[in-house]
Design an enzyme around this catalytic site. Structure first.
Site: not given
Length: 381
Positions: A57, A134, A169, A188, A222, A240, A280-281
């Site tokens: 990363r 992402d 991005l 900031c 979940k 959010c 689901n469909r």
């Protein structure tokens, strides 16, 4: 080859294909980010959705051994919904975060990155690329910050001068030796509004996020939503935006530059009750093109139940009773039971006590008891 000239041609091409910002980052190791990721691991601040090791990363050459530069791009997306429907009694609505309005941004950005790759392949023999949006190993914001696209604010979002933080991005690691751009030094300052306004205190300090406490993360889980977040989620059913909405850098910022990013108001701010029984469909047909659908319908339905409880929507109780009795998923049955008690219709106590006689799942029984506890509070106050 004159790579400075090619860089200018690249920037001109990006403007042609409606890319709002483009910059070049070096492939040096992201040392500051590396330390931050190590700290995140030590404090268990990770979400679990991260891809790759800390080395992968933060070290571009781990991903493309001959990497010599990284092309970073930003696309501006809308912050305001035109003709947004009202949420009213008997017809309550939830809300998807802005990053899920319109077509899935991963697809939109990949299309742009593929076009850039094709453009450069025509210019440079032996050109190599690795595109990421992402979900790749590289940290999009760190790359964009190094490329001079913007700076990473205390809310952990990349903030640009022109578009605020309302940007998607993506990046393209390449073996083409483009000259890097200068990072932006702006920050900031003393502003701490986002940290103070975060509903759950997930921004533990400026630029440091405890991802597991973030409402956006919690809307993706979940399992049963922990009690402390049920009072914070409001009518959010995916994501959010609080830390972006309150940011002064985003004041008055709203761009509508990509038709495919425009929200369908009926989907971005959907009616809650129909979500509870959607197949689901039907879910895939209606919401499948949005980024907010990637975890499937279960988290959306659980969040919709909590939102109805937030509104104390009595009109939805019959549907919630049906879910509590018939839905095969314990999380949905239990959350519905909790919501029935939270809403507190006159027959709630009788309904929950009856359900308790037939329910076998221990977790659901706990939620039924929580619902009954709400009713005890109601009768004593």
């Amino acid at each position: 080859m004159d790579f400075n000239q090619l860089k200018q041609e690249l920037f001109d091409y990006c403007e042609e294909i409606n890319v709002q910002k483009v910059g070049i980052a070096s492939t040096d190791t992201f040392d500051t980010l590396k330390q931050r990721l190590v700290t995140q691991q030590a404090f268990n601040y990770q979400s679990g959705f991260e891809k790759g090791t800390v080395e992968e990363r933060t070290t571009p050459t781990k991903l493309l051994p001959k990497a010599q530069s990284i092309i970073s791009i930003a696309l501006a997306y809308p912050s305001k919904m035109k003709d947004a429907p009202k949420s009213k009694k008997g017809d309550r609505r939830g809300i998807f975060a802005r990053a899920s309005w319109g077509k899935d941004y991963h697809d939109v950005l990949r299309e742009k990155l593929n076009l850039i790759g094709e453009f450069l392949e025509e210019k440079v023999e032996g050109a190599q690329f690795k595109a990421m949006v992402d979900t790749g190993e590289l940290h999009d914001r760190a790359v964009a910050e190094r490329a001079g696209i913007g700076f990473v604010g205390k809310n952990c979002n990349l903030i640009t001068d022109e578009y605020g933080s309302w940007v998607y991005l993506g990046e393209l690691i390449t073996n083409i030796p483009f000259e890097p751009d200068e990072p932006i030094e702006e920050g900031c300052g003393d502003c701490n509004i986002c940290v103070d306004k975060c509903p759950t205190g997930a921004l533990v300090q400026g630029g440091q996020l405890n991802a597991s406490r973030c409402i956006a993360y919690q809307t993706l889980t979940k399992d049963f939503l922990p009690d402390e977040y049920r009072t914070k989620i409001g009518n959010r059913i995916y994501g959010c935006d609080t830390c972006q909405v309150v940011c002064p850098k985003n004041k008055g910022v709203d761009f509508h530059l990509h038709p495919e990013m425009e929200p369908d108001p009926e989907l971005a701010k959907p009616k809650l009750e129909p979500l509870l029984t959607i197949s689901n469909r039907e879910f895939k047909e209606q919401f499948g093109y949005m980024s907010g659908s990637w975890r499937g319908k279960k988290p959306i339905q659980r969040n919709a139940i909590i939102a109805l409880a937030h509104y104390k929507e009595v009109e939805s109780v019959d549907t919630l009773i049906h879910l509590m009795k018939k839905d095969p998923r314990p999380v949905i049955r239990g959350t519905a039971a909790w919501a029935i008690g939270k809403i507190g219709r006159e027959d709630a106590k009788q309904v929950l006590e009856k359900a308790k006689l037939h329910e076998q799942d221990e977790d659901v029984l706990v939620e039924i008891d929580k619902g009954l506890d709400f009713l005890k509070v109601h009768t004593t106050t």
